[in-house]
Motif scaffolding. Structure first.
Motif, PDB file in Angstrom:
ATOM      1  N   ALA A   1       0.826  -1.219   0.000  1.00  0.00           N
ATOM      2  CA  ALA A   1       0.000   0.000   0.000  1.00  0.00           C
ATOM      3  C   ALA A   1       0.856   1.263   0.000  1.00  0.00           C
ATOM      4  CB  ALA A   1      -0.929  -0.014   1.207  1.00  0.00           C
ATOM      5  N   LEU A   2       2.015   1.238   0.678  1.00  0.00           N
ATOM      6  CA  LEU A   2       2.832   2.455   0.792  1.00  0.00           C
ATOM      7  C   LEU A   2       3.437   2.879  -0.553  1.00  0.00           C
ATOM      8  CD1 LEU A   2       4.025   4.678   2.488  1.00  0.00           C
ATOM      9  CD2 LEU A   2       5.943   3.159   3.061  1.00  0.00           C
ATOM     10  N   PRO A   3       4.231   2.013  -1.241  1.00  0.00           N
ATOM     11  CA  PRO A   3       4.742   2.459  -2.544  1.00  0.00           C
ATOM     12  C   PRO A   3       3.645   2.735  -3.547  1.00  0.00           C
ATOM     13  CG  PRO A   3       5.210   0.122  -2.201  1.00  0.00           C
ATOM     14  CD  PRO A   3       4.716   0.662  -0.896  1.00  0.00           C
ATOM     15  N   ALA A   4       2.541   1.962  -3.478  1.00  0.00           N
ATOM     16  CA  ALA A   4       1.435   2.179  -4.419  1.00  0.00           C
ATOM     17  C   ALA A   4       0.837   3.569  -4.219  1.00  0.00           C
ATOM     18  CB  ALA A   4       0.372   1.095  -4.239  1.00  0.00           C
ATOM     19  N   ALA A   5       0.602   3.932  -2.954  1.00  0.00           N
ATOM     20  CA  ALA A   5      -0.001   5.243  -2.676  1.00  0.00           C
ATOM     21  C   ALA A   5       0.934   6.369  -3.104  1.00  0.00           C
ATOM     22  CB  ALA A   5      -0.330   5.339  -1.190  1.00  0.00           C
ATOM     23  N   VAL A   6       2.227   6.252  -2.771  1.00  0.00           N
ATOM     24  CA  VAL A   6       3.196   7.296  -3.139  1.00  0.00           C
ATOM     25  C   VAL A   6       3.279   7.446  -4.654  1.00  0.00           C
ATOM     26  CG1 VAL A   6       5.639   7.946  -3.093  1.00  0.00           C
ATOM     27  CG2 VAL A   6       4.550   6.993  -1.040  1.00  0.00           C
ATOM     28  N   TRP A   7       3.368   6.300  -5.349  1.00  0.00           N
ATOM     29  CA  TRP A   7       3.506   6.334  -6.807  1.00  0.00           C
ATOM     30  C   TRP A   7       2.281   6.931  -7.489  1.00  0.00           C
ATOM     31  CZ3 TRP A   7       1.983   2.316 -10.752  1.00  0.00           C
ATOM     32  CH2 TRP A   7       2.576   2.570 -11.989  1.00  0.00           C
ATOM     33  N   LEU A   8       1.082   6.457  -7.076  1.00  0.00           N
ATOM     34  CA  LEU A   8      -0.144   6.922  -7.728  1.00  0.00           C
ATOM     35  C   LEU A   8      -0.390   8.402  -7.456  1.00  0.00           C
ATOM     36  CD1 LEU A   8      -2.434   3.813  -7.078  1.00  0.00           C
ATOM     37  CD2 LEU A   8      -1.440   4.527  -9.250  1.00  0.00           C
ATOM     38  N   VAL A   9      -0.125   8.848  -6.221  1.00  0.00           N
ATOM     39  CA  VAL A   9      -0.305  10.264  -5.904  1.00  0.00           C
ATOM     40  C   VAL A   9       0.700  11.106  -6.682  1.00  0.00           C
ATOM     41  CG1 VAL A   9      -0.097  11.983  -4.061  1.00  0.00           C
ATOM     42  CG2 VAL A   9      -1.325   9.847  -3.641  1.00  0.00           C
ATOM     43  N   TRP A  10       1.926  10.596  -6.816  1.00  0.00           N
ATOM     44  CA  TRP A  10       2.951  11.301  -7.586  1.00  0.00           C
ATOM     45  C   TRP A  10       2.497  11.471  -9.045  1.00  0.00           C
ATOM     46  CZ3 TRP A  10       8.871  10.079  -7.080  1.00  0.00           C
ATOM     47  CH2 TRP A  10       9.598  11.009  -7.826  1.00  0.00           C
ATOM     48  N   MET A  11       2.025  10.381  -9.649  1.00  0.00           N
ATOM     49  CA  MET A  11       1.558  10.440 -11.035  1.00  0.00           C
ATOM     50  C   MET A  11       0.370  11.395 -11.169  1.00  0.00           C
ATOM     51  SD  MET A  11       3.483   8.704 -12.973  1.00  0.00           S
ATOM     52  CE  MET A  11       4.661   7.377 -13.038  1.00  0.00           C
ATOM     53  N   GLN A  12      -0.536  11.354 -10.206  1.00  0.00           N
ATOM     54  CA  GLN A  12      -1.700  12.236 -10.233  1.00  0.00           C
ATOM     55  C   GLN A  12      -1.272  13.703 -10.115  1.00  0.00           C
ATOM     56  OE1 GLN A  12      -4.782  11.927 -10.896  1.00  0.00           O
ATOM     57  NE2 GLN A  12      -5.560  13.901 -10.169  1.00  0.00           N
ATOM     58  N   THR A  13      -0.324  13.977  -9.235  1.00  0.00           N
ATOM     59  CA  THR A  13       0.161  15.349  -9.068  1.00  0.00           C
ATOM     60  C   THR A  13       0.899  15.821 -10.314  1.00  0.00           C
ATOM     61  OG1 THR A  13       0.430  14.891  -6.717  1.00  0.00           O
ATOM     62  CG2 THR A  13       1.530  16.857  -7.579  1.00  0.00           C
ATOM     63  N   HIS A  14       1.634  14.918 -10.950  1.00  0.00           N
ATOM     64  CA  HIS A  14       2.453  15.286 -12.112  1.00  0.00           C
ATOM     65  C   HIS A  14       1.617  15.566 -13.352  1.00  0.00           C
ATOM     66  CE1 HIS A  14       5.021  14.237 -15.654  1.00  0.00           C
ATOM     67  NE2 HIS A  14       5.861  15.024 -15.013  1.00  0.00           N
ATOM     68  N   SER A  15       0.653  14.703 -13.636  1.00  0.00           N
ATOM     69  CA  SER A  15      -0.067  14.860 -14.906  1.00  0.00           C
ATOM     70  C   SER A  15      -1.529  14.460 -14.822  1.00  0.00           C
ATOM     71  CB  SER A  15       0.631  14.009 -15.985  1.00  0.00           C
ATOM     72  OG  SER A  15       0.712  12.655 -15.587  1.00  0.00           O
ATOM     73  N   GLY A  16      -2.098  14.389 -13.637  1.00  0.00           N
ATOM     74  CA  GLY A  16      -3.450  13.865 -13.480  1.00  0.00           C
ATOM     75  C   GLY A  16      -4.544  14.869 -13.822  1.00  0.00           C
TER      76      GLY A  16
ATOM     77  N   SER B   1      -8.799  11.014 -13.532  1.00  0.00           N
ATOM     78  CA  SER B   1      -7.753  10.099 -13.034  1.00  0.00           C
ATOM     79  C   SER B   1      -7.693  10.124 -11.512  1.00  0.00           C
ATOM     80  CB  SER B   1      -6.395  10.467 -13.637  1.00  0.00           C
ATOM     81  OG  SER B   1      -5.979  11.745 -13.208  1.00  0.00           O
ATOM     82  N   GLY B   2      -7.954  11.317 -10.916  1.00  0.00           N
ATOM     83  CA  GLY B   2      -7.963  11.415  -9.443  1.00  0.00           C
ATOM     84  C   GLY B   2      -9.061  10.559  -8.835  1.00  0.00           C
ATOM     85  N   VAL B   3     -10.226  10.535  -9.489  1.00  0.00           N
ATOM     86  CA  VAL B   3     -11.340   9.707  -8.988  1.00  0.00           C
ATOM     87  C   VAL B   3     -10.965   8.231  -9.065  1.00  0.00           C
ATOM     88  CG1 VAL B   3     -13.710   8.968  -9.474  1.00  0.00           C
ATOM     89  CG2 VAL B   3     -13.106  11.407  -9.569  1.00  0.00           C
ATOM     90  N   PHE B   4     -10.393   7.808 -10.215  1.00  0.00           N
ATOM     91  CA  PHE B   4     -10.002   6.396 -10.369  1.00  0.00           C
ATOM     92  C   PHE B   4      -8.955   5.995  -9.321  1.00  0.00           C
ATOM     93  CE2 PHE B   4     -11.162   6.493 -15.127  1.00  0.00           C
ATOM     94  CZ  PHE B   4     -12.397   5.938 -14.870  1.00  0.00           C
ATOM     95  N   ILE B   5      -7.974   6.858  -9.105  1.00  0.00           N
ATOM     96  CA  ILE B   5      -6.912   6.531  -8.155  1.00  0.00           C
ATOM     97  C   ILE B   5      -7.451   6.494  -6.722  1.00  0.00           C
ATOM     98  CG2 ILE B   5      -4.798   7.475  -7.126  1.00  0.00           C
ATOM     99  CD1 ILE B   5      -3.978   8.279 -10.002  1.00  0.00           C
ATOM    100  N   ALA B   6      -8.375   7.399  -6.397  1.00  0.00           N
ATOM    101  CA  ALA B   6      -8.987   7.368  -5.055  1.00  0.00           C
ATOM    102  C   ALA B   6      -9.759   6.064  -4.847  1.00  0.00           C
ATOM    103  CB  ALA B   6      -9.915   8.571  -4.879  1.00  0.00           C
ATOM    104  N   VAL B   7     -10.480   5.613  -5.902  1.00  0.00           N
ATOM    105  CA  VAL B   7     -11.226   4.344  -5.804  1.00  0.00           C
ATOM    106  C   VAL B   7     -10.249   3.172  -5.667  1.00  0.00           C
ATOM    107  CG1 VAL B   7     -12.799   2.780  -7.013  1.00  0.00           C
ATOM    108  CG2 VAL B   7     -13.189   5.240  -7.094  1.00  0.00           C
ATOM    109  N   ALA B   8      -9.109   3.250  -6.362  1.00  0.00           N
ATOM    110  CA  ALA B   8      -8.110   2.175  -6.263  1.00  0.00           C
ATOM    111  C   ALA B   8      -7.569   2.062  -4.839  1.00  0.00           C
ATOM    112  CB  ALA B   8      -6.960   2.438  -7.242  1.00  0.00           C
ATOM    113  N   VAL B   9      -7.268   3.200  -4.227  1.00  0.00           N
ATOM    114  CA  VAL B   9      -6.754   3.181  -2.849  1.00  0.00           C
ATOM    115  C   VAL B   9      -7.823   2.639  -1.901  1.00  0.00           C
ATOM    116  CG1 VAL B   9      -5.947   4.635  -0.950  1.00  0.00           C
ATOM    117  CG2 VAL B   9      -5.133   5.073  -3.285  1.00  0.00           C
TER     118      VAL B   9
END
Length: 331
Positions: free
Chosen positions: A204-219, A223-231
């Motif tokens: 969960a830790l690397p997944a959360a860091v990576w997905l939030v990083w990608m969302q912040t970079h180009s989301g 994409s934010g909704v999908f990533i929130a549902v994934a978490v």
């Protein structure tokens, strides 16, 4: 909705299906030396994915074929820029497939141990390398004005790509452990059940860091909704595992991978490969697409054959749906 958008969605869905389905059989391969204490337990683990692993690989073949036909410039830039990574993935998939087929052809312990190690290392390598490919593809690479990759091989080993690699390995391993706890019975299932929540929690830790990083970079908002549902799905799968609901837990680990993949493709849109040199050098769904006639022919072919393939694969999972135990494996 135009045809380039439809085919971008189709390729995103094909890769998402591949990561969900092949994800658990990669996980089973990585856990083979961890959960398989003897030959019968290792054969049990392999038998859980025996009827489906090759069918799962058809998703990536279809995705690659669709990318080649619908977005030839995307395909050529991806396969030339990530040549070594994709070549190593291909080698890992071939050796892994050979290992499944050849393991039972010999009787000596050394023969079986060699193929068991092949299954483990190739499952690990494929998971890790796919994470690097997706991480680089979404974060962006050094594409010039002609859409050629002008970076070096070692530039692909950047922090977002390495986080993607760690995320893929841990999520697939947790997905595989959950699958094994669902598909087996007895003590083996209990050990898989115990391992599943530990792997999901660590992942969960690397997944959360990576997905939030990608969302912040180009989301985007989508994409934010999908990533929130994934978490949320990942946390729910851990809870379901802790209360002993393996079926729900497996469904939510599948949803975690599906929504994370959907979030990454949504973050990528409207690009298909962003350039880190100059945004105007990026490949988009429009400048990478094939002709309208090609996309129209592909759409008709997909509409006819895709339901047949889905029905066949669904039937395979239904036929081999029963749980197995060590007692079902001949001594």
């Amino acid at each position: 909705m135009d045809l380039t958008t439809i085919w971008f969605l189709a390729i995103a869905i094909l890769f998402t299906g591949y990561f969900v389905l092949e994800g658990f059989d990669f996980g089973v391969g990585m856990l083979l030396p961890v959960l398989g204490r003897d030959d019968r337990e290792r054969r049990l683990a392999i038998n859980t994915i025996g009827p489906v692993w090759d069918g799962n690989e058809t998703w990536v073949i279809t995705a690659g074929g669709a990318m080649f036909a619908a977005f030839p410039v995307w395909y050529s830039s991806l396969f030339s820029g990530f040549y070594l990574l994709l070549f190593l993935i291909l080698i890992a998939l071939i050796v892994r497939g050979v290992a499944f087929e050849y393991r039972a052809k010999g009787k000596t312990e050394r023969w079986k141990a060699t193929w068991d190690r092949s299954i483990f290392w190739c499952s690990l390598a494929a998971s890790l390398l796919w994470g690097m490919v997706v991480g680089n593809m979404v974060y962006g690479v050094a594409l010039d004005a002609d859409h050629y990759y002008v970076g070096s091989f070692w530039e692909l080993f950047n922090l977002p790509a390495l986080l993607g690699a760690a995320t893929f390995v841990l999520l697939f391993a947790g997905h595989g452990a959950t699958f094994l706890s669902l598909k087996t019975k007895g003590e083996f299932s209990q050990r898989a059940h115990s391992l599943a929540w530990k792997l999901s929690t660590v992942g969960a830790l690397p997944a959360a860091v990576w997905l939030v990083w990608m969302q912040t970079h180009s989301g985007s908002v989508l994409s934010g909704v999908f990533i929130a549902v994934a978490v949320a799905s990942l946390l729910t799968s851990i809870v379901c595992n802790l209360i002993g609901r393996d079926g729900f837990s497996f469904s939510f680990t599948a949803a975690t991978i599906a929504f994370a993949s959907a979030g990454l493709f949504a973050a990528l849109w409207p690009n298909v490969m962003p350039s880190t040199i100059q945004p105007s050098y990026s490949l988009t769904h429009e400048n990478a697409a094939a002709t309208e006639l090609t996309l129209t022919i592909m759409s008709w072919a997909g509409a006819i054959f895709l339901p047949v393939v889905l029905l066949y694969q669904g039937w395979t999972y239904w036929v081999f749906r029963k749980r197995m135990s060590v007692e079902n494996i001949p001594a």
